[in-house]
Design an enzyme around this catalytic site. Structure first.
Site, PDB file in Angstrom:
ATOM      1  N   CYS A   1       0.839  -1.203   0.000  1.00 12.82           N
ATOM      2  CA  CYS A   1       0.000   0.000   0.000  1.00 12.82           C
ATOM      3  C   CYS A   1       0.872   1.251   0.000  1.00 12.82           C
ATOM      4  O   CYS A   1       1.793   1.371   0.814  1.00 12.82           O
ATOM      5  CB  CYS A   1      -0.897  -0.004   1.235  1.00 12.82           C
ATOM      6  SG  CYS A   1      -1.898   1.489   1.414  1.00 12.82           S
TER       7      CYS A   1
ATOM      8  N   CYS B   1      -0.903   5.697   7.233  1.00 16.11           N
ATOM      9  CA  CYS B   1      -2.202   5.197   7.696  1.00 16.11           C
ATOM     10  C   CYS B   1      -2.028   4.352   8.947  1.00 16.11           C
ATOM     11  O   CYS B   1      -1.057   3.611   9.082  1.00 16.11           O
ATOM     12  CB  CYS B   1      -2.845   4.382   6.579  1.00 16.11           C
ATOM     13  SG  CYS B   1      -4.385   3.577   7.059  1.00 16.11           S
TER      14      CYS B   1
ATOM     15  N   CYS C   1      -2.795  -0.446   9.145  1.00  8.66           N
ATOM     16  CA  CYS C   1      -1.873  -1.586   9.128  1.00  8.66           C
ATOM     17  C   CYS C   1      -0.633  -1.250   9.945  1.00  8.66           C
ATOM     18  O   CYS C   1      -0.198  -0.107   9.986  1.00  8.66           O
ATOM     19  CB  CYS C   1      -1.435  -1.917   7.700  1.00  8.66           C
ATOM     20  SG  CYS C   1      -2.771  -2.427   6.601  1.00  8.66           S
TER      21      CYS C   1
ATOM     22  N   CYS D   1      -8.386   0.666  -0.129  1.00  8.35           N
ATOM     23  CA  CYS D   1      -7.775  -0.029   1.002  1.00  8.35           C
ATOM     24  C   CYS D   1      -7.535  -1.486   0.606  1.00  8.35           C
ATOM     25  O   CYS D   1      -8.462  -2.195   0.214  1.00  8.35           O
ATOM     26  CB  CYS D   1      -8.666   0.032   2.235  1.00  8.35           C
ATOM     27  SG  CYS D   1      -8.009  -0.925   3.629  1.00  8.35           S
TER      28      CYS D   1
ATOM     29  N   GLN E   1     -17.781 -11.482  12.592  1.00  4.59           N
ATOM     30  CA  GLN E   1     -16.348 -11.522  12.313  1.00  4.59           C
ATOM     31  C   GLN E   1     -16.050 -10.910  10.945  1.00  4.59           C
ATOM     32  O   GLN E   1     -16.774 -11.147   9.972  1.00  4.59           O
ATOM     33  CB  GLN E   1     -15.841 -12.967  12.353  1.00  4.59           C
ATOM     34  CG  GLN E   1     -15.865 -13.596  13.736  1.00  4.59           C
ATOM     35  CD  GLN E   1     -14.737 -13.107  14.637  1.00  4.59           C
ATOM     36  OE1 GLN E   1     -13.924 -12.261  14.259  1.00  4.59           O
ATOM     37  NE2 GLN E   1     -14.684 -13.639  15.858  1.00  4.59           N
TER      38      GLN E   1
ATOM     39  N   TYR F   1     -21.432 -14.068  25.185  1.00  5.04           N
ATOM     40  CA  TYR F   1     -21.041 -13.033  24.211  1.00  5.04           C
ATOM     41  C   TYR F   1     -21.347 -13.546  22.792  1.00  5.04           C
ATOM     42  O   TYR F   1     -20.489 -13.540  21.914  1.00  5.04           O
ATOM     43  CB  TYR F   1     -19.549 -12.679  24.317  1.00  5.04           C
ATOM     44  CG  TYR F   1     -19.042 -12.367  25.699  1.00  5.04           C
ATOM     45  CD1 TYR F   1     -19.182 -11.087  26.245  1.00  5.04           C
ATOM     46  CD2 TYR F   1     -18.397 -13.333  26.465  1.00  5.04           C
ATOM     47  CE1 TYR F   1     -18.693 -10.792  27.513  1.00  5.04           C
ATOM     48  CE2 TYR F   1     -17.908 -13.042  27.743  1.00  5.04           C
ATOM     49  CZ  TYR F   1     -18.060 -11.777  28.260  1.00  5.04           C
ATOM     50  OH  TYR F   1     -17.577 -11.485  29.510  1.00  5.04           O
TER      51      TYR F   1
ATOM     52  N   GLU G   1     -26.197 -12.316  24.933  1.00  7.76           N
ATOM     53  CA  GLU G   1     -25.587 -11.141  24.300  1.00  7.76           C
ATOM     54  C   GLU G   1     -26.253  -9.890  24.859  1.00  7.76           C
ATOM     55  O   GLU G   1     -27.460  -9.873  25.100  1.00  7.76           O
ATOM     56  CB  GLU G   1     -25.767 -11.213  22.779  1.00  7.76           C
ATOM     57  CG  GLU G   1     -25.372  -9.972  22.010  1.00  7.76           C
ATOM     58  CD  GLU G   1     -23.920  -9.584  22.211  1.00  7.76           C
ATOM     59  OE1 GLU G   1     -23.673  -8.391  22.472  1.00  7.76           O
ATOM     60  OE2 GLU G   1     -23.044 -10.462  22.115  1.00  7.76           O
TER      61      GLU G   1
ATOM     62  N   ASP H   1     -16.522 -15.772  23.921  1.00  6.67           N
ATOM     63  CA  ASP H   1     -15.888 -14.997  22.847  1.00  6.67           C
ATOM     64  C   ASP H   1     -16.039 -13.522  23.208  1.00  6.67           C
ATOM     65  O   ASP H   1     -16.808 -12.785  22.600  1.00  6.67           O
ATOM     66  CB  ASP H   1     -16.568 -15.316  21.514  1.00  6.67           C
ATOM     67  CG  ASP H   1     -15.878 -14.642  20.333  1.00  6.67           C
ATOM     68  OD1 ASP H   1     -14.819 -14.028  20.535  1.00  6.67           O
ATOM     69  OD2 ASP H   1     -16.411 -14.714  19.209  1.00  6.67           O
TER      70      ASP H   1
ATOM     71  N   CYS I   1      -9.607 -12.314  21.145  1.00  4.11           N
ATOM     72  CA  CYS I   1      -8.992 -11.394  20.187  1.00  4.11           C
ATOM     73  C   CYS I   1      -7.831 -10.632  20.806  1.00  4.11           C
ATOM     74  O   CYS I   1      -7.273  -9.731  20.183  1.00  4.11           O
ATOM     75  CB  CYS I   1     -10.028 -10.420  19.626  1.00  4.11           C
ATOM     76  SG  CYS I   1     -10.871  -9.425  20.857  1.00  4.11           S
TER      77      CYS I   1
END
Length: 555
Positions: A71, A77, A80, A183, A319, A348, A369, A456, A483
């Site tokens: 990129c 930016c 990333c 992008c 996701q 979750y 949730e 999760d 995550c």
């Protein structure tokens, strides 16, 4: 050493944020866009007592793992962090990041890990006398093509000094929007949707909201896009700071024209199924408000994970990498290895993605949730797929799950007490244990009791109260989908207090070119060193309970 000083620095490690780490003059320096193995001429940008930050002035000797970013705006930016690293080295970095978190934060001895590239070690795993202490660490799952993988984009909107609409990402550690015409992480139809925003705002004279000066007349804050990789359905949602989007029909028309032009250029068949706006009038950096108004089409799009179809609205958690989501959920299913009579709780649960993915393999699945719209989507998704053994509850997992388990436990105990009394009167010598299935009246409550719990959670990890409840319910297995390796490792320490230990771990690269990584961890109950047999007499229980009640409420 002072600010702006220049010095040579060898990069020996990478931080959790993807910055290169080097050491000079007894200090640790963090360097953006550096790669392990680089020798650079660095310039000091900020100094603290024992560490500092520096920028690359010149690369003296590049690392063998350094590549040219694909990129052109990668350095400016903030989207990333790792494009300057080869993809193979990105995967190695993320695998090490997960392992280090378990060792440094989770307090797990490194010697306990058995790696699946050590074939001999895994093959002899079951013969090892210390099997209980071993942890299988499976190699990270990467992507064949680590670009254009995102099905969702959230882009801040602004205008530059010349009044041109800018739409893209924030530069790192700032609120300066780096204008992004294309992008490389997004599905490429996203470029057409961003073009539609620019055209609409210019043609209709719509101003951009300013977080620094919200009293100005600008209204457009962000644009949200979603793309169904399997269904080819497309969504665009404008986030505004007022109650209504001006000339909304024109916005929908321009977006439709851009999608049609994309189809013509690429010989594609994408359809603009959902055009809406979201109202967020708060002076906040939170992107979405609670109110969504559909302008054209439906209030959602659909897409698939495996053979399960999902309805996805602007407020849904779903996701962002559909290719790797299948790998993630397949890993969770493999680790859980559920039986057909198992009850699974998915905490979750979002729009029911994991719940419904598991449903056909188990007797019953329940999801919790906190977002009401997500729960409505989860229920609709169950209907959409003809799934009848899934049920969903709205509330905070750390509050609602303990309440539901308390109710189940209380009712089950009362039913067992009733059965004991009934059989004692009838002269049954089984002491409350009837042979006829269902006669005790506890079957309906048994199905609430979890055999497997899936968590999760968001990046902050699980609430301690939720871990406490899970631990006390003693499910056979806990599958933790994380995550953030740091909060996962922290929570593993809390689960240990309830007899749970990690059994299997596998990272999944859901976010190539960035420093983020997803991890699936199976937790199993540790076998006790010894056991004792305990007899429980329900008469004793009621005598104790009545005595406690008498103390609380003396006559």
């Amino acid at each position: 050493m002072n600010k702006n000083d220049e010095f040579e620095l060898e990069i020996t490690d990478i931080s959790n944020d993807g910055e290169g780490i080097g050491h000079a003059n007894g200090m640790t320096f963090f360097v953006k866009d550096a790669v392990v193995g680089d020798l650079v001429l660095a310039g000091v940008t900020k100094l603290k007592k024992s560490y500092g930050y520096a920028r690359i002035i010149r690369i003296i000797k590049p690392s063998p793992d350094r590549v040219s970013p694909a990129c052109p705006i990668a350095k400016r930016c903030g989207g990333c962090q790792l494009q300057q690293m080869s993809y193979a080295s990105q995967l190695e970095y993320k695998q090490k990041k997960v392992l280090d978190a378990f060792v440094r934060i989770g307090g797990t001895e490194k010697e306990r890990f058995v790696f699946d590239n050590e074939e001999t070690a895994l093959n002899t795993y079951s013969d090892n006398k210390d099997t209980e202490k071993k942890i299988e660490f499976h190699r990270i799952i990467g992507m064949d093509d680590p670009f254009h993988y995102r099905n969702k984009g959230q882009f801040p909107i602004g205008r530059d000094k010349e009044g041109n609409v800018v739409c893209g990402f924030y530069a790192k550690h700032s609120h300066e929007i780096v204008d992004t015409k294309s992008c490389l992480l997004q599905h490429d139809i996203t470029d057409a949707l961003m073009s539609a925003v620019r055209k609409y705002m210019d043609e209709c004279g719509i101003g951009a909201y300013s977080e620094q000066n919200p009293s100005k007349n600008g209204i457009v804050r962000h644009v949200l896009t979603r793309v169904g990789f399997t269904t080819h359905e497309v969504m665009i949602c404008m986030v505004i700071a007022v109650d209504r989007l001006p000339k909304a029909d024109r916005f929908a028309a321009i977006a439709g024209e851009e999608v049609n032009e994309y189809n013509s250029l690429h010989n594609a068949d994408y359809s603009l199924n959902s055009v809406s706006y979201n109202v967020n009038k708060e002076n906040t950096n939170v992107i979405l408000g609670d109110k969504v108004v559909t302008i054209a089409g439906l209030p959602f799009i659909t897409d698939y994970v495996g053979d399960i179809q999902y309805r996805i609205s602007p407020l849904s958690f779903y996701q962002v990498n559909p290719v790797q989501t299948e790998e993630l959920y397949a890993t969770a299913l493999e680790f859980a290895s559920p039986g057909e009579n198992d009850t699974v709780w998915d905490l979750y649960c979002g729009i029911g993605t994991i719940s419904l993915y598991f449903a056909k393999y188990v007797k019953r699945v329940y999801g919790i949730e906190i977002v009401p719209q997500a729960i409505e989507d989860a229920k609709e998704n169950a209907k959409l797929n003809g799934i009848t053994n899934a049920e969903f509850f709205c509330g905070a997992a750390e509050e609602l799950f303990p309440k539901l388990m308390q109710v189940a436990d209380t009712v089950k105990l009362r039913m067992e007490a009733y059965t004991y009394t009934k059989t004692a009167v009838e002269g049954n010598d089984h002491h409350g244990k009837n042979d006829a299935p269902g006669e005790t009246g506890t079957d309906s409550m048994d199905r609430l009791t979890p055999d497997i719990v899936i968590v999760d959670p968001p990046r902050k990890g699980c609430d301690a109260a939720l871990i406490d409840c899970i631990g006390k319910m003693t499910p056979k297995k806990v599958v933790y989908v994380s995550c953030d390796p740091a909060t996962l490792a922290r929570d593993i320490k809390l689960f240990r207090d309830y007899g749970y230990e990690p059994v299997k771990i596998r990272p999944v690269d859901m976010f190539p070119q960035t420093g983020h990584v997803e991890t699936v961890c199976l937790l199993g109950r540790r076998k006790p060193d010894d056991t004792i047999k305990v007899s429980v007499n329900m008469d004793d229980y009621y005598q104790i309970r009545d005595a406690e009640e008498a103390e609380k409420n003396p006559s």
